[in-house]
Design an enzyme around this catalytic site. Structure first.
Site, PDB file in Angstrom:
ATOM      1  N   LYS A   1     -39.629 -33.413  21.831  1.00 26.31           N
ATOM      2  CA  LYS A   1     -38.990 -32.294  21.127  1.00 26.31           C
ATOM      3  C   LYS A   1     -39.527 -30.982  21.682  1.00 26.31           C
ATOM      4  O   LYS A   1     -40.716 -30.719  21.648  1.00 26.31           O
ATOM      5  CB  LYS A   1     -39.292 -32.370  19.621  1.00 26.31           C
ATOM      6  CG  LYS A   1     -38.445 -31.464  18.806  1.00 26.31           C
ATOM      7  CD  LYS A   1     -39.188 -30.356  18.062  1.00 26.31           C
ATOM      8  CE  LYS A   1     -40.245 -29.611  18.767  1.00 26.31           C
ATOM      9  NZ  LYS A   1     -39.953 -28.230  19.197  1.00 26.31           N
TER      10      LYS A   1
ATOM     11  N   CYS B   1     -42.936 -26.745  16.188  1.00 22.70           N
ATOM     12  CA  CYS B   1     -43.994 -27.755  15.991  1.00 22.70           C
ATOM     13  C   CYS B   1     -43.773 -28.488  14.671  1.00 22.70           C
ATOM     14  O   CYS B   1     -43.961 -29.705  14.574  1.00 22.70           O
ATOM     15  CB  CYS B   1     -45.368 -27.092  15.973  1.00 22.70           C
ATOM     16  SG  CYS B   1     -45.719 -26.075  17.414  1.00 22.70           S
TER      17      CYS B   1
ATOM     18  N   ASP C   1      -5.172  -0.765  -4.543  1.00 23.56           N
ATOM     19  CA  ASP C   1      -5.776   0.223  -5.448  1.00 23.56           C
ATOM     20  C   ASP C   1      -5.251   0.188  -6.894  1.00 23.56           C
ATOM     21  O   ASP C   1      -6.022   0.217  -7.839  1.00 23.56           O
ATOM     22  CB  ASP C   1      -5.584   1.621  -4.809  1.00 23.56           C
ATOM     23  CG  ASP C   1      -6.272   2.727  -5.581  1.00 23.56           C
ATOM     24  OD1 ASP C   1      -7.044   2.409  -6.490  1.00 23.56           O
ATOM     25  OD2 ASP C   1      -6.023   3.907  -5.281  1.00 23.56           O
TER      26      ASP C   1
ATOM     27  N   VAL D   1      -1.049  -3.457  10.246  1.00 24.13           N
ATOM     28  CA  VAL D   1      -0.044  -2.588   9.643  1.00 24.13           C
ATOM     29  C   VAL D   1       1.067  -2.373  10.679  1.00 24.13           C
ATOM     30  O   VAL D   1       2.108  -3.041  10.646  1.00 24.13           O
ATOM     31  CB  VAL D   1      -0.649  -1.240   9.186  1.00 24.13           C
ATOM     32  CG1 VAL D   1       0.405  -0.415   8.445  1.00 24.13           C
ATOM     33  CG2 VAL D   1      -1.863  -1.450   8.286  1.00 24.13           C
TER      34      VAL D   1
ATOM     35  N   ASP E   1     -12.121   3.329  -4.430  1.00 23.69           N
ATOM     36  CA  ASP E   1     -11.289   2.935  -5.573  1.00 23.69           C
ATOM     37  C   ASP E   1     -12.190   2.512  -6.737  1.00 23.69           C
ATOM     38  O   ASP E   1     -13.392   2.731  -6.725  1.00 23.69           O
ATOM     39  CB  ASP E   1     -10.332   1.806  -5.162  1.00 23.69           C
ATOM     40  CG  ASP E   1      -9.404   2.252  -4.028  1.00 23.69           C
ATOM     41  OD1 ASP E   1      -9.224   3.474  -3.877  1.00 23.69           O
ATOM     42  OD2 ASP E   1      -8.885   1.395  -3.301  1.00 23.69           O
TER      43      ASP E   1
ATOM     44  N   ARG F   1       0.863  -1.191   0.000  1.00 27.30           N
ATOM     45  CA  ARG F   1       0.000   0.000   0.000  1.00 27.30           C
ATOM     46  C   ARG F   1       0.893   1.233   0.000  1.00 27.30           C
ATOM     47  O   ARG F   1       1.678   1.436   0.938  1.00 27.30           O
ATOM     48  CB  ARG F   1      -0.894  -0.039   1.243  1.00 27.30           C
ATOM     49  CG  ARG F   1      -1.881   1.104   1.338  1.00 27.30           C
ATOM     50  CD  ARG F   1      -2.869   0.833   2.472  1.00 27.30           C
ATOM     51  NE  ARG F   1      -3.855   1.906   2.564  1.00 27.30           N
ATOM     52  CZ  ARG F   1      -3.705   3.004   3.289  1.00 27.30           C
ATOM     53  NH1 ARG F   1      -2.602   3.172   4.009  1.00 27.30           N
ATOM     54  NH2 ARG F   1      -4.640   3.930   3.311  1.00 27.30           N
TER      55      ARG F   1
HETATM   56  N1  LIG Z   1     -31.020 -18.419  16.559  1.00 27.92           N
HETATM   57  C1  LIG Z   1     -31.200 -19.497  15.793  1.00 27.92           C
HETATM   58  N2  LIG Z   1     -30.263 -19.830  14.903  1.00 27.92           N
HETATM   59  C2  LIG Z   1     -30.434 -20.913  14.141  1.00 27.92           C
HETATM   60  N3  LIG Z   1     -31.490 -21.739  14.189  1.00 27.92           N
HETATM   61  C3  LIG Z   1     -32.457 -21.468  15.069  1.00 27.92           C
HETATM   62  C4  LIG Z   1     -32.377 -20.333  15.916  1.00 27.92           C
HETATM   63  N4  LIG Z   1     -33.483 -20.317  16.689  1.00 27.92           N
HETATM   64  C5  LIG Z   1     -34.221 -21.387  16.337  1.00 27.92           C
HETATM   65  N5  LIG Z   1     -33.607 -22.079  15.367  1.00 27.92           N
HETATM   66  C6  LIG Z   1     -34.123 -23.292  14.714  1.00 27.92           C
HETATM   67  O1  LIG Z   1     -35.529 -23.181  14.581  1.00 27.92           O
HETATM   68  C7  LIG Z   1     -36.171 -24.426  14.785  1.00 27.92           C
HETATM   69  C8  LIG Z   1     -37.297 -24.242  15.793  1.00 27.92           C
HETATM   70  O2  LIG Z   1     -36.722 -24.012  17.045  1.00 27.92           O
HETATM   71  P1  LIG Z   1     -37.359 -23.066  18.153  1.00 27.92           P
HETATM   72  O3  LIG Z   1     -36.485 -23.192  19.345  1.00 27.92           O
HETATM   73  O4  LIG Z   1     -37.619 -21.718  17.589  1.00 27.92           O
HETATM   74  O5  LIG Z   1     -38.728 -23.841  18.401  1.00 27.92           O
HETATM   75  P2  LIG Z   1     -39.989 -23.429  19.211  1.00 27.92           P
HETATM   76  O6  LIG Z   1     -39.699 -22.356  20.187  1.00 27.92           O
HETATM   77  O7  LIG Z   1     -40.554 -24.688  19.736  1.00 27.92           O
HETATM   78  O8  LIG Z   1     -40.897 -22.870  18.028  1.00 27.92           O
HETATM   79  P3  LIG Z   1     -42.498 -22.735  17.963  1.00 27.92           P
HETATM   80  O9  LIG Z   1     -43.025 -22.645  19.346  1.00 27.92           O
HETATM   81  O10 LIG Z   1     -42.716 -21.480  17.161  1.00 27.92           O
HETATM   82  O11 LIG Z   1     -42.981 -23.942  17.265  1.00 27.92           O
HETATM   83  C9  LIG Z   1     -35.089 -25.382  15.274  1.00 27.92           C
HETATM   84  O12 LIG Z   1     -34.811 -26.315  14.267  1.00 27.92           O
HETATM   85  C10 LIG Z   1     -33.885 -24.518  15.553  1.00 27.92           C
HETATM   86  O13 LIG Z   1     -32.702 -25.107  15.173  1.00 27.92           O
HETATM   87  C1  LIG Z   2     -48.279 -19.381  18.974  1.00 21.19           C
HETATM   88  C2  LIG Z   2     -48.811 -20.630  19.501  1.00 21.19           C
HETATM   89  N1  LIG Z   2     -49.710 -20.626  20.514  1.00 21.19           N
HETATM   90  C3  LIG Z   2     -50.098 -21.827  20.849  1.00 21.19           C
HETATM   91  S1  LIG Z   2     -49.400 -23.047  19.928  1.00 21.19           S
HETATM   92  C4  LIG Z   2     -48.549 -21.923  19.040  1.00 21.19           C
HETATM   93  C5  LIG Z   2     -47.675 -22.321  17.907  1.00 21.19           C
HETATM   94  C6  LIG Z   2     -46.235 -22.276  18.226  1.00 21.19           C
HETATM   95  O1  LIG Z   2     -45.849 -23.134  19.183  1.00 21.19           O
END
Ligand SMILES: Nc1ncnc2c1ncn2[C@@H]1O[C@H](COP(=O)(O)OP(=O)(O)OP(=O)(O)O)[C@@H](O)[C@H]1O
Ligand SMILES: Cc1ncsc1CCO
Length: 542
Positions: A380, A465, A91, A221, A110, A60
């Site tokens: 889950k 879900c 540059d 640098v 640049d 540079r």
């Molecule tokens: N900050 C994040 N970065 C990457 N992936 C995420 C992040 N937050 C959530 N996820 C992904 O989103 C998906 C749903 O997870 P989350 O924890 O949001 O579920 P939840 O709270 O049960 O959702 P909901 O109640 O809306 O169904 C998972 O597969 C997770 O890996």
């Molecule tokens: C928003 C919400 N409320 C009850 S079930 C549901 C979907 C995300 O778990």
């Protein structure tokens, strides 16, 4: 620390058959001003830096005449060739081409990077300093090989325009997050610059790292050019940088990671129509339609049936059962109990999604009743839900959403394992990193972490879900004996589809449409290629 030795000094400045590798780890940008120690030239300092292990050199010069610039560039190129380290010119494309250097680095004031690429051709390196995503996308479109962020800290070395604020650690981290979210910039290596030296680069590399993207190196640098012993200064810097870069998460190799292979193989069966599991859901009003469409998109056959009178008949013919307590009522609870008993009696895998378990006593009591009456194969939930079921305090639950687990990965793993031990189920705990935990028949704990996913998944309701639905689809093919693999497969499918969908997202709804398209389009090879699965997680956490 390895100190590279000269590869060959003969015909040192001849163009190599293959260009030297681009490595941003310890990137020296030269300065020929008053910072040079007495008696040292730019050439002396660059030579010492190469001896100390510098991985990339940028010449540079802001006030040197063109002739002298070219003379210096030639001298540095001879040095760099001897160490197989690329030399870039700041540059001045004319100077780079005149000496046949390895490429150029451009600032935002640049030449347009597209024009630079057209002049340089495809075989020269092109680096671009970027201030924001607009710059980054423009650089990526032009075929840049790497990006440098604008200054992270204030520095005496370079005069900035009035009003310029250094990015700071948080600014660089935010930029890395955005770069990772965009398909054009995701794969580009990135370095930062400004006020960096051996005593702060370790913290900078650590504190700017995001789950999906981290810095690939640091540009300095004065930390080298102003040092009396530039060789030692470079070696010290390289030591710190290499140590920090090596601490990046270690992902299981694709071949070695059995769970990923099973996920991909099962997805293949679904895609080819060799399996089409009937997944019976008793799920909430919010996600019912979405879950049915998600199951259909991956190759399952969804059915949503809630009347107790048909449980015997419906669950009896299902491949798996998903029970979700998101919008409960007493009649649904009775139906869940009946369906669960039927599934248990017939060996049909059962998944529980304890939506908002910690939010109200009714939900928690219901989950406890379900857990005592039904043998679940997979639970889950998000961290708040898992903590509520495991009787662990301290993870916030806001309605159906969860706060984070205090105590990092170790505490998260302990939480998932605690519920797996208490229930005998595979526990899939969602979050920025998803954890899947089980206790094997031999009494051993097995945990994997999935680092895939995108924050976008948290911006539409019901992705948790829907993950339970996907897990249900995989469990319907793999059966009770492979509930662990089914849980990982469902999570991985959600996360990889999410990563692919980001590119098309303009907001939550376009993300959602793209996500559901990706449930349909994501292929076994995509899972294998994208998987960021850590399978020695227990050892890491201890
Ligand atoms: N900050 C994040 N970065 C990457 N992936 C995420 C992040 N937050 C959530 N996820 C992904 O989103 C998906 C749903 O997870 P989350 O924890 O949001 O579920 P939840 O709270 O049960 O959702 P909901 O109640 O809306 O169904 C998972 O597969 C997770 O890996
Ligand atoms: C928003 C919400 N409320 C009850 S079930 C549901 C979907 C995300 O778990």
């Amino acid at each position: 620390m390895t100190v590279t030795s000269p590869a060959s000094t003969a015909a040192a400045s001849a163009t190599p058959a293959t260009r030297p590798p681009l490595n941003l780890a310890v990137y020296l940008v030269t300065d020929s001003g008053s910072m040079l120690p007495e008696g040292k030239s730019v050439e002396d300092q660059v030579k010492a830096a190469l001896e100390g292990g510098a991985t990339l050199i940028q010449l540079r010069e802001k006030s040197l005449d063109t002739g002298a610039f070219i003379t210096r560039a030639r001298a540095l190129l001879t040095l760099c060739r001897a160490y197989n380290v690329p030399l870039l010119i700041n540059d001045r494309i004319d100077v780079a081409l005149a000496v046949d250097a390895d490429g150029v680095h451009l600032g935002q004031d640049d030449m347009d990077p597209k024009l630079a690429r057209a002049i340089l051709g495809p075989n020269k390196y092109l680096g671009v300093t970027v201030h924001n995503m607009h710059d980054a996308e423009r650089a990526a479109d032009a075929g840049a090989d790497y990006l440098g962020t604008c200054a992270i800290f204030d520095t005496q070395t370079k005069k900035h325009k009035p009003g310029f604020e250094p990015l700071g650690v948080e600014g660089v981290k935010a930029m890395l997050t955005k770069l990772a979210e965009h398909h054009k910039t995701r794969a580009l290596p990135v370095c930062t610059i400004g006020g960096l030296h051996a005593s702060n680069v370790g913290a900078v590399l650590k504190d700017t790292a995001t789950k999906t993207k981290k810095l690939d190196g640091v540009a300095v640098v004065s930390a080298i050019m102003a040092q009396k012993d530039a060789r030692a200064a470079t070696a010290q810097l390289k030591d710190v940088v290499e140590r920090e870069l090596a601490l990046a998460p270690v992902y299981a190799t694709r071949e070695a990671c059995q769970v990923v292979s099973v996920a991909a193989e099962t997805l293949r069966k679904l895609r080819e129509g060799k399996a089409s599991p009937l997944v019976h859901h008793i799920t909430n009003f919010v996600v019912m339609n979405d879950n049915a469409n998600a199951a259909l998109a991956v190759g399952g056959s969804p059915v949503m049936a809630h009347a107790e009178n048909e449980m015997e008949a419906m669950t009896g013919i299902a491949s798996s059962l998903v029970l979700n307590v998101g919008t409960l009522s007493d009649t649904w609870i009775s139906a869940m109990l009946t369906a669960g008993r039927v599934a248990n009696a017939r060996g049909i895998p059962v998944v529980l999604d304890p939506v908002g378990a910690g939010a109200t006593p009714y939900r928690l009591a219901t989950c406890r009743t379900l857990l005592s009456e039904i043998k679940f194969d997979i639970i889950k939930g998000n961290a708040g839900e898992i903590a509520a079921l495991a009787n662990v305090q301290g993870v916030e639950q806001r309605g159906v959403d969860s706060g984070e687990v205090a105590g990092g990965e170790k505490a998260s793993v302990a939480l998932a394992v605690a519920l797996a031990k208490a229930t005998g189920a595979v526990v899939a705990m969602s979050g920025a990193t998803d954890y899947v935990a089980r206790v094997t028949a031999e009494g051993k704990t097995q945990v994997v972490a999935v680092d895939n996913g995108t924050q976008w998944l948290g911006k539409i309701t019901g992705t948790g879900c829907t993950t339970a639905t996907l897990v249900g689809c995989f469990a319907g093919v793999l059966g009770k004996a492979n509930a662990f693999e089914a849980a990982v497969a469902g999570i991985l499918t959600m996360c990889v589809a999410g990563e692919k969908a980001v590119a098309l997202a303009k907001g939550p709804m376009s993300f959602k449409v793209a996500l559901f398209d990706e449930f349909f389009n994501v292929m076994p090879a995509d899972l294998v290629q994208a998987a960021k699965v850590r399978d020695r997680i227990q050892a890491n956490a201890d």
